[in-house]
Design a protein around this motif. Structure first.
Motif, PDB file in Angstrom:
ATOM      1  N   ARG A  29     -36.132   6.191   9.507  1.00 33.79           N
ATOM      2  CA  ARG A  29     -36.933   6.351   8.291  1.00 33.79           C
ATOM      3  C   ARG A  29     -36.554   7.675   7.640  1.00 33.79           C
ATOM      4  N   ASN A  30     -36.761   7.773   6.350  1.00 30.42           N
ATOM      5  CA  ASN A  30     -36.358   8.983   5.655  1.00 30.42           C
ATOM      6  C   ASN A  30     -37.186   9.143   4.391  1.00 30.42           C
ATOM      7  N   TYR A  31     -37.222  10.367   3.878  1.00 26.90           N
ATOM      8  CA  TYR A  31     -37.921  10.598   2.620  1.00 26.90           C
ATOM      9  C   TYR A  31     -36.910  10.580   1.487  1.00 26.90           C
ATOM     10  N   VAL A  32     -37.406  10.377   0.292  1.00 24.74           N
ATOM     11  CA  VAL A  32     -36.558  10.070  -0.858  1.00 24.74           C
ATOM     12  C   VAL A  32     -35.468  11.113  -1.084  1.00 24.74           C
ATOM     13  N   SER A  33     -35.799  12.398  -1.121  1.00 24.20           N
ATOM     14  CA  SER A  33     -34.787  13.415  -1.422  1.00 24.20           C
ATOM     15  C   SER A  33     -33.674  13.433  -0.382  1.00 24.20           C
ATOM     16  N   ALA A  34     -34.035  13.367   0.884  1.00 24.70           N
ATOM     17  CA  ALA A  34     -33.021  13.375   1.946  1.00 24.70           C
ATOM     18  C   ALA A  34     -32.183  12.108   1.904  1.00 24.70           C
ATOM     19  N   LEU A  35     -32.812  10.981   1.640  1.00 24.20           N
ATOM     20  CA  LEU A  35     -32.090   9.716   1.559  1.00 24.20           C
ATOM     21  C   LEU A  35     -31.115   9.739   0.389  1.00 24.20           C
ATOM     22  N   ALA A  36     -31.535  10.289  -0.750  1.00 12.33           N
ATOM     23  CA  ALA A  36     -30.665  10.385  -1.920  1.00 12.33           C
ATOM     24  C   ALA A  36     -29.431  11.231  -1.597  1.00 12.33           C
ATOM     25  N   ARG A  37     -29.625  12.338  -0.909  1.00 11.34           N
ATOM     26  CA  ARG A  37     -28.485  13.178  -0.517  1.00 11.34           C
ATOM     27  C   ARG A  37     -27.579  12.443   0.467  1.00 11.34           C
ATOM     28  N   VAL A  59     -38.488  -3.066   2.548  1.00 12.77           N
ATOM     29  CA  VAL A  59     -38.790  -1.705   2.985  1.00 12.77           C
ATOM     30  C   VAL A  59     -40.259  -1.419   2.712  1.00 12.77           C
ATOM     31  N   VAL A  60     -40.763  -0.415   3.423  1.00 13.74           N
ATOM     32  CA  VAL A  60     -42.158   0.003   3.257  1.00 13.74           C
ATOM     33  C   VAL A  60     -42.153   1.503   3.006  1.00 13.74           C
ATOM     34  N   GLY A  61     -42.906   1.925   2.000  1.00 13.46           N
ATOM     35  CA  GLY A  61     -43.020   3.345   1.688  1.00 13.46           C
ATOM     36  C   GLY A  61     -44.416   3.856   2.003  1.00 13.46           C
ATOM     37  N   THR A  62     -44.469   5.068   2.564  1.00  9.04           N
ATOM     38  CA  THR A  62     -45.755   5.709   2.847  1.00  9.04           C
ATOM     39  C   THR A  62     -45.699   7.149   2.365  1.00  9.04           C
ATOM     40  N   LEU A  63     -46.793   7.590   1.798  1.00  9.88           N
ATOM     41  CA  LEU A  63     -46.908   8.965   1.315  1.00  9.88           C
ATOM     42  C   LEU A  63     -47.458   9.827   2.437  1.00  9.88           C
ATOM     43  N   GLU A  64     -46.784  10.938   2.711  1.00 11.88           N
ATOM     44  CA  GLU A  64     -47.208  11.849   3.774  1.00 11.88           C
ATOM     45  C   GLU A  64     -47.149  13.280   3.243  1.00 11.88           C
ATOM     46  N   LEU A  65     -47.950  14.151   3.854  1.00  8.59           N
ATOM     47  CA  LEU A  65     -47.932  15.564   3.486  1.00  8.59           C
ATOM     48  C   LEU A  65     -47.042  16.331   4.446  1.00  8.59           C
ATOM     49  N   ASP A  67     -45.619  20.015   6.106  1.00  3.12           N
ATOM     50  CA  ASP A  67     -46.332  21.168   6.662  1.00  3.12           C
ATOM     51  C   ASP A  67     -46.768  22.145   5.583  1.00  3.12           C
ATOM     52  N   ASP A  68     -45.996  22.232   4.496  1.00  4.47           N
ATOM     53  CA  ASP A  68     -46.354  23.163   3.415  1.00  4.47           C
ATOM     54  C   ASP A  68     -47.212  22.508   2.330  1.00  4.47           C
ATOM     55  N   GLY A  69     -47.695  21.288   2.584  1.00  2.70           N
ATOM     56  CA  GLY A  69     -48.628  20.629   1.683  1.00  2.70           C
ATOM     57  C   GLY A  69     -48.005  19.781   0.588  1.00  2.70           C
ATOM     58  N   LYS A  70     -46.678  19.624   0.590  1.00  2.39           N
ATOM     59  CA  LYS A  70     -46.026  18.806  -0.418  1.00  2.39           C
ATOM     60  C   LYS A  70     -46.142  17.328  -0.038  1.00  2.39           C
ATOM     61  N   ALA A  71     -46.352  16.495  -1.055  1.00  6.98           N
ATOM     62  CA  ALA A  71     -46.388  15.050  -0.826  1.00  6.98           C
ATOM     63  C   ALA A  71     -44.951  14.540  -0.754  1.00  6.98           C
TER      64      ALA A  71
END
Length: 110
Positions: A29-37, A59-65, A67-71
């Motif tokens: 699994r990966n988050y959008v910015s890392a996956l784009a790179r 695919v399934v997407g989930t929103l997570e916070l 450690d620094d509070g970014k979604a």
């Protein structure tokens, strides 16, 4: 699976970018910015492809916070198995709706 759902899945998988996204997410699994790179794609274009894959149930997407509070939106591959045979295609064709047919023609337009 009905005909409209099958068309949505086949259309989603019928794009090389979306196949690469599935391949990358199959590894982890990966988050959008890392996956784009990772796959060398702009985030807006990746979002568009992820929306298609998510709408098809691949695919399934989930929103997570973070450690620094970014979604952060994480994506992972949904478990799926499709077996295509002449019979399953014929059965799905028998359930196609006018809406599914119109949606497919719109996708094929230039």
């Amino acid at each position: 699976m009905n005909g409209d759902e099958l068309l949505k899945v086949l259309a989603a998988l019928g794009n090389p970018h979306r196949m690469r996204i599935i391949a990358a997410l199959a590894a982890r699994r990966n988050y959008v910015s890392a996956l784009a790179r990772e796959i060398g794609m702009s985030r807006p274009l990746l979002h568009m492809h992820l929306q298609r894959l998510e709408a098809a149930g691949l695919v399934v997407g989930t929103l997570e916070l973070s450690d620094d509070g970014k979604a952060m939106k994480f994506f992972e591959v949904a478990p799926f198995i499709y077996r295509l045979t002449p019979r399953t295609v014929a059965e799905a064709a028998g359930t196609l709706t006018e809406q599914g047919d119109r949606g497919r023609r719109k996708e094929e337009a230039p």
